[in-house]
Enzyme design. Sequence first.
Site, mmCIF file in Angstrom:
data_model
loop_
_atom_site.group_PDB
_atom_site.id
_atom_site.type_symbol
_atom_site.label_atom_id
_atom_site.label_comp_id
_atom_site.label_asym_id
_atom_site.label_seq_id
_atom_site.Cartn_x
_atom_site.Cartn_y
_atom_site.Cartn_z
ATOM 1 N N ALA A 13 0.804 -1.231 0.000
ATOM 2 C CA ALA A 13 0.000 0.000 0.000
ATOM 3 C C ALA A 13 0.833 1.276 0.000
ATOM 4 O O ALA A 13 0.276 2.363 0.020
ATOM 5 C CB ALA A 13 -0.928 -0.007 1.210
ATOM 6 N N GLY A 16 1.384 3.405 -5.720
ATOM 7 C CA GLY A 16 0.570 2.876 -6.806
ATOM 8 C C GLY A 16 -0.862 2.531 -6.415
ATOM 9 O O GLY A 16 -1.544 3.270 -5.692
ATOM 10 N N SER A 156 -5.344 -8.961 -12.549
ATOM 11 C CA SER A 156 -4.906 -8.167 -13.697
ATOM 12 C C SER A 156 -5.599 -8.699 -14.949
ATOM 13 O O SER A 156 -6.023 -9.870 -14.973
ATOM 14 C CB SER A 156 -3.391 -8.324 -13.873
ATOM 15 O OG SER A 156 -2.972 -7.803 -15.121
ATOM 16 N N TYR A 169 4.369 -13.609 -15.058
ATOM 17 C CA TYR A 169 3.387 -12.671 -14.501
ATOM 18 C C TYR A 169 1.964 -13.158 -14.809
ATOM 19 O O TYR A 169 1.100 -13.194 -13.934
ATOM 20 C CB TYR A 169 3.625 -11.276 -15.078
ATOM 21 C CG TYR A 169 2.733 -10.195 -14.491
ATOM 22 C CD1 TYR A 169 3.007 -9.655 -13.232
ATOM 23 C CD2 TYR A 169 1.623 -9.714 -15.178
ATOM 24 C CE1 TYR A 169 2.189 -8.667 -12.685
ATOM 25 C CE2 TYR A 169 0.800 -8.722 -14.646
ATOM 26 C CZ TYR A 169 1.099 -8.203 -13.392
ATOM 27 O OH TYR A 169 0.287 -7.221 -12.854
ATOM 28 N N THR A 204 1.340 3.603 -12.790
ATOM 29 C CA THR A 204 2.050 3.449 -11.508
ATOM 30 C C THR A 204 3.541 3.253 -11.823
ATOM 31 O O THR A 204 3.930 3.173 -12.998
ATOM 32 C CB THR A 204 1.569 2.189 -10.734
ATOM 33 O OG1 THR A 204 1.964 1.033 -11.490
ATOM 34 C CG2 THR A 204 0.068 2.176 -10.523
HETATM 35 P P1 NAP Z 1 3.861 -0.716 -7.796
HETATM 36 O O1 NAP Z 1 3.574 0.705 -8.102
HETATM 37 O O2 NAP Z 1 5.149 -1.322 -8.266
HETATM 38 O O3 NAP Z 1 3.707 -0.940 -6.210
HETATM 39 C C1 NAP Z 1 3.908 -2.230 -5.682
HETATM 40 C C2 NAP Z 1 3.569 -2.240 -4.211
HETATM 41 O O4 NAP Z 1 3.705 -3.592 -3.736
HETATM 42 C C3 NAP Z 1 4.504 -1.387 -3.360
HETATM 43 O O5 NAP Z 1 3.747 -0.874 -2.282
HETATM 44 C C4 NAP Z 1 5.534 -2.409 -2.850
HETATM 45 O O6 NAP Z 1 6.121 -2.042 -1.596
HETATM 46 C C5 NAP Z 1 4.625 -3.617 -2.651
HETATM 47 N N1 NAP Z 1 5.325 -4.896 -2.641
HETATM 48 C C6 NAP Z 1 6.078 -5.455 -3.613
HETATM 49 N N2 NAP Z 1 6.548 -6.651 -3.214
HETATM 50 C C7 NAP Z 1 6.070 -6.848 -1.951
HETATM 51 C C8 NAP Z 1 6.221 -7.879 -1.003
HETATM 52 N N3 NAP Z 1 6.962 -8.979 -1.248
HETATM 53 N N4 NAP Z 1 5.600 -7.753 0.204
HETATM 54 C C9 NAP Z 1 4.859 -6.657 0.489
HETATM 55 N N5 NAP Z 1 4.687 -5.644 -0.380
HETATM 56 C C10 NAP Z 1 5.288 -5.744 -1.585
HETATM 57 O O7 NAP Z 1 2.722 -1.673 -8.407
HETATM 58 P P2 NAP Z 1 1.209 -1.339 -8.842
HETATM 59 O O8 NAP Z 1 1.203 -1.055 -10.267
HETATM 60 O O9 NAP Z 1 0.588 -0.415 -7.868
HETATM 61 O O10 NAP Z 1 0.581 -2.809 -8.666
HETATM 62 C C11 NAP Z 1 -0.219 -3.183 -7.551
HETATM 63 C C12 NAP Z 1 -0.939 -4.483 -7.895
HETATM 64 O O11 NAP Z 1 -1.775 -4.270 -9.028
HETATM 65 C C13 NAP Z 1 0.014 -5.614 -8.286
HETATM 66 O O12 NAP Z 1 -0.494 -6.833 -7.799
HETATM 67 C C14 NAP Z 1 -0.029 -5.592 -9.808
HETATM 68 O O13 NAP Z 1 0.293 -6.841 -10.349
HETATM 69 C C15 NAP Z 1 -1.469 -5.217 -10.034
HETATM 70 N N6 NAP Z 1 -1.741 -4.636 -11.342
HETATM 71 C C16 NAP Z 1 -1.074 -3.532 -11.798
HETATM 72 C C17 NAP Z 1 -1.382 -2.996 -13.052
HETATM 73 C C18 NAP Z 1 -0.705 -1.784 -13.614
HETATM 74 O O14 NAP Z 1 -0.895 -1.517 -14.830
HETATM 75 N N7 NAP Z 1 0.031 -1.019 -12.831
HETATM 76 C C19 NAP Z 1 -2.363 -3.621 -13.850
HETATM 77 C C20 NAP Z 1 -3.018 -4.741 -13.356
HETATM 78 C C21 NAP Z 1 -2.713 -5.234 -12.110
HETATM 79 P P3 NAP Z 1 7.471 -1.060 -1.541
HETATM 80 O O15 NAP Z 1 6.982 0.317 -1.903
HETATM 81 O O16 NAP Z 1 7.921 -1.161 -0.117
HETATM 82 O O17 NAP Z 1 8.428 -1.620 -2.546
#
Ligand code: NAP
Length: 265
Positions: A13, A16, A156, A169, A204
């Site tokens: 959290a 992103g 996703s 992924y 993000t």
């Molecule tokens: P992001 O901006 O890279 O943020 C990832 C978040 O997950 C950060 O808060 C990070 O913490 C945390 N994280 C990563 N590894 C972790 C772990 N092992 N334990 C606890 N926390 C962890 O990613 P996002 O784009 O917001 O994605 C969030 C979710 O949405 C993901 O599941 C992603 O697959 C999904 N999603 C994203 C998209 C897209 O287009 N962006 C589309 C579909 C689905 P730190 O800040 O401490 O590193």
Amino acid sequence: MAASSPLALVTGASRGIGRGISVALAGAGFSAAINYVSKHKAAEECRKLCQQASPAGSHASFELFPADISEAHDHEKLLNAVWERCGWIDLLVNNAGVAPVERRDLLEATEESFDRLIRTNLRGPYFLTQAVANRWLAGLAQQGSRMRPKIINISSISAYAPSTNRGDYCISKAGLSMVTQLFASRLAAEGIGVYEIRPGVTATDMTGPVKEKYDHMIAEGLTPIARWGTPEDVGRAVVAIAQDAFPFSTGEVFNVDGGFHIRRL
Ligand code: NAP
């Protein structure tokens, strides 16, 4: 200190989509347990935004809980800390996730990347859900009037749309969809709802490295709604589910993808 408003544990959290979800929930009067793995400063910023979004006079609390979701042995530590500081969880949002460090064609994909993605995006939420569900089943009778507990998995469009340069992924997200179906089936009789949100291309840090590619694809008609998704879009969907807008639904998939999933001719 026990939280006085419904409490959501949101994994990943700090930044992103997870940040967008936490702030949206805060705006709806929820307390949030903000999980992250390493970026403490970003998590602090998320906490501040939640405090600002929280309605005036609300007794909501926003606490930080660093823990690595990919390590199942960290889950008990995390949940003990949340239960001790907040008292109870009403909503678990399995959002934490990672993309491959390097996108590689299927024929060159590595075991290392596969294991990393499965551990974080699939194994982590599967066992965290199991641990939270067991705590709920042990304590629900004492919780009386609290909201119906819920789990929301952030999967996703990659759960069903193959990208041959990041099979790891796609497999992790397809697996997470089945986690939703499994726990929805198992927990319905206990009064626990389980849902899946499928975000599309969302702005993000994760999509930063492929921004130009997706800018171009969106301009060329990738999605009927021709814009990037935002963390706020996903946050609004989470709030609707959290506020019990779908009491006769479980295992449901909510597409937050600008219409990407519609087959078109
Ligand atoms: P992001 O901006 O890279 O943020 C990832 C978040 O997950 C950060 O808060 C990070 O913490 C945390 N994280 C990563 N590894 C972790 C772990 N092992 N334990 C606890 N926390 C962890 O990613 P996002 O784009 O917001 O994605 C969030 C979710 O949405 C993901 O599941 C992603 O697959 C999904 N999603 C994203 C998209 C897209 O287009 N962006 C589309 C579909 C689905 P730190 O800040 O401490 O590193």
